[in-house]
Design an enzyme around this catalytic site. Sequence first.
Site, PDB file in Angstrom:
ATOM      1  N   GLU A   1      10.839  -4.660   4.081  1.00  9.31           N
ATOM      2  CA  GLU A   1      10.928  -6.080   3.705  1.00  9.31           C
ATOM      3  C   GLU A   1      10.490  -6.283   2.258  1.00  9.31           C
ATOM      4  OE1 GLU A   1       9.454  -4.753   6.286  1.00  9.31           O
ATOM      5  OE2 GLU A   1       9.641  -5.958   8.102  1.00  9.31           O
TER       6      GLU A   1
ATOM      7  N   LYS B   1       9.773  -0.697  13.641  1.00  9.15           N
ATOM      8  CA  LYS B   1      10.235  -0.407  12.273  1.00  9.15           C
ATOM      9  C   LYS B   1      11.310   0.667  12.297  1.00  9.15           C
ATOM     10  CE  LYS B   1       6.046  -1.057   9.490  1.00  9.15           C
ATOM     11  NZ  LYS B   1       5.056  -0.365   8.665  1.00  9.15           N
TER      12      LYS B   1
ATOM     13  N   GLY C   1      -4.700  -1.962   5.243  1.00 10.73           N
ATOM     14  CA  GLY C   1      -3.918  -3.093   4.727  1.00 10.73           C
ATOM     15  C   GLY C   1      -4.539  -4.438   5.048  1.00 10.73           C
ATOM     16  N   ARG C   2      -4.960  -4.618   6.306  1.00 15.06           N
ATOM     17  CA  ARG C   2      -5.486  -5.933   6.721  1.00 15.06           C
ATOM     18  C   ARG C   2      -6.913  -6.165   6.254  1.00 15.06           C
ATOM     19  NH1 ARG C   2      -4.090  -2.562  10.687  1.00 15.06           N
ATOM     20  NH2 ARG C   2      -5.671  -1.695  12.070  1.00 15.06           N
TER      21      ARG C   2
ATOM     22  N   LYS D   1       0.846  -1.197   0.000  1.00 18.07           N
ATOM     23  CA  LYS D   1       0.000   0.000   0.000  1.00 18.07           C
ATOM     24  C   LYS D   1       0.883   1.250   0.000  1.00 18.07           C
ATOM     25  CE  LYS D   1      -3.495   2.268   2.784  1.00 18.07           C
ATOM     26  NZ  LYS D   1      -4.328   2.227   3.988  1.00 18.07           N
TER      27      LYS D   1
ATOM     28  N   GLU E   1      -3.913  -6.594  15.195  1.00 13.00           N
ATOM     29  CA  GLU E   1      -3.402  -5.306  14.721  1.00 13.00           C
ATOM     30  C   GLU E   1      -4.515  -4.253  14.816  1.00 13.00           C
ATOM     31  OE1 GLU E   1      -0.054  -4.899  11.647  1.00 13.00           O
ATOM     32  OE2 GLU E   1      -1.796  -4.262  10.493  1.00 13.00           O
TER      33      GLU E   1
ATOM     34  N   HIS F   1      -3.363 -33.046  18.493  1.00 11.69           N
ATOM     35  CA  HIS F   1      -2.195 -33.859  18.836  1.00 11.69           C
ATOM     36  C   HIS F   1      -1.016 -32.989  19.266  1.00 11.69           C
ATOM     37  CE1 HIS F   1      -4.182 -37.519  17.590  1.00 11.69           C
ATOM     38  NE2 HIS F   1      -4.761 -36.747  16.682  1.00 11.69           N
TER      39      HIS F   1
HETATM   40  O1  F6P Z   1       2.833  -4.353   9.832  1.00 10.17           O
HETATM   41  C1  F6P Z   1       2.392  -3.068   9.625  1.00 10.17           C
HETATM   42  C2  F6P Z   1       1.781  -2.879   8.280  1.00 10.17           C
HETATM   43  O2  F6P Z   1       1.666  -1.504   8.099  1.00 10.17           O
HETATM   44  C3  F6P Z   1       0.439  -3.575   8.100  1.00 10.17           C
HETATM   45  O3  F6P Z   1      -0.603  -2.870   8.635  1.00 10.17           O
HETATM   46  C4  F6P Z   1       0.382  -3.696   6.626  1.00 10.17           C
HETATM   47  O4  F6P Z   1      -0.575  -4.636   6.249  1.00 10.17           O
HETATM   48  C5  F6P Z   1       1.786  -4.142   6.325  1.00 10.17           C
HETATM   49  O5  F6P Z   1       2.581  -3.405   7.234  1.00 10.17           O
HETATM   50  C6  F6P Z   1       2.243  -3.939   4.919  1.00 10.17           C
HETATM   51  O6  F6P Z   1       2.211  -2.594   4.541  1.00 10.17           O
HETATM   52  P1  F6P Z   1       2.356  -2.170   3.013  1.00 10.17           P
HETATM   53  O7  F6P Z   1       1.204  -2.760   2.264  1.00 10.17           O
HETATM   54  O8  F6P Z   1       2.332  -0.673   3.013  1.00 10.17           O
HETATM   55  O9  F6P Z   1       3.661  -2.704   2.513  1.00 10.17           O
END
Ligand code: F6P
Length: 550
Positions: free
Chosen positions: A214, A514, A269-270, A208, A355, A386
């Site tokens: 990452e 972060k 995002g979620r 987003k 979250e 199990h």
């Molecule tokens: O972990 C934090 C977060 O901002 C989430 O809310 C989001 O889904 C994820 O990182 C990924 O963010 P982006 O889509 O901006 O890479």
Amino acid sequence: MFMSSRSQLASWQALSESAKKMKQIHLKNLFAEDSARFEQFSTQIPGVLFDYSKQHIDKTVFEQLISLAKECNVSAWREKMFSGEKINITEDRAVLHTALRNRANTAIVVDGENVTDAVNAELAKMKTFVNKVRSGEWRGYTGKAVKDVVAIGVGGSNLGPQMATEALAAYADDTLNVHYVSNVDGVQIASVLKELDAETTLFVISSKTFTTSETMTNAKTAVEWFLQAADAQTHIAKHFVAVSTNLEKTAAFGIADENVFTMWDWVGGRFSLWSAIGLPIALYLGFDAFEAILEGAFEVDEHFKNADFETNIPLLMALLSVWNTSFLGHTSHAILPYDQALHMLPAYLQQGEMESNGKHVNFAGDTVPYTTVPIIWGMTGINGQHAFYQCLHQGNVIVPADFIASIEPQVNVGKHHDILLSNFFAQTEAMMAGVDAEQVTTDLTAKGKSEAEIAELLNHKIHQGNRPTTSMLLDKVDAKTVGRLIALYEHKIFCQGIILEICSFDQWGVELGKGLASKIEAELCDDSVSHPHDSSTNGLIAYYKTHRKQ
Ligand code: F6P
């Protein structure tokens, strides 16, 4: 102690009193007293039976919970969400994931713009692209059709699409393979790329913000890998597409604007799998299947908007969670799918619920005096049986759980499904009823054990029971049902937030780590950089730097 506006409500205070009483009443007695308990405490929507009769409530608690929802103005807040009011108050944003699956096509206006038009335009763009890739019309730099899609993203830009892909893999044809890369641990991308051919691979970079470290690191590694084979920047256009709100960053990364699928700041995002973040699902299963997911969710939106509180499944889910967590003090909650297709659901809901509502201040920023979200965890029920069910049955913490199964299996193999479902039914019965001393004694006597042997074993074999569970029985895990199920939990999360006065749609808590990680990254890469840390962190960094291979 600070009394939040919630704990001053008449219904909240009545529930606090009821909690004291209910702690003295065993669930099996509630069943013994009322033979119609299942009829009273279960409800249905198409494709989903929702049985909450094994929750630790009686008629009085149920009525008090409904009053709580009324006193918290859940319907007014629901209206605000669906109509696009900026209920994400800390970020001043609307919360409109429901607009992404608004199959009725009604106008929803945010800041003077009808977002329904924008959503439909983006869905049309996705459909055209998906059809081109799946039909082979979209060609790579050497003229070959795409065979593999690598979806790079993390959190909300990964968990939803990957969970839905896994849930619906039984319906995929062999047009395309899809691979997900979320971890910045190079092991993951390396193991995906080593199997692939650059000429037939399409990368979907989903972020987003297009700033998530990452994802950007994995995306850069993917470009480097691709250019080793393709050898010319111009070929990137046929092999890299992005999903983002940040056109400046996607352009700076080298992705042509026409290859960017957009989303909007009113999609969290979620809650984003319904947007172009769902592109990998559509590529894998076809656009019709993606639309069926949207339709299932839309059905649940309509149910959530229109059903009375007493039969409103997402609201009931939220009220039961609040009852278990904030009143009865059960601080963890297990998600236990008895369907292999839903094996990623616990991970998906961990982000969704924790979250969103894992916060300790209310709308006004005051610390609340009650526990908010429980720890969400789980795995497929059979594997859990199990592994950790011992603790669920006889541990001294009580873990309320959602048991989820389907009537029709995706794949019918011999007697497998009846065996699976017999476990599903047996576990909630055992957790509710338990086994008391009398029963253990009778069983051991029947097995010929002596009095001394029975005395020795008795306490070890007693199961207290009284463990609350909800059972959800789905018709079948198909695209529509996946849409329904996710939307049920999304609206649960929303209601929970309103009832607990939590801002469910921001995530400030992930920023601290972060920010620190990016400072430490500079220290790891450049010896002249150093930031003040505690002695533990200093020691760990120093140990790593002296022991790593240069
Ligand atoms: O972990 C934090 C977060 O901002 C989430 O809310 C989001 O889904 C994820 O990182 C990924 O963010 P982006 O889509 O901006 O890479």
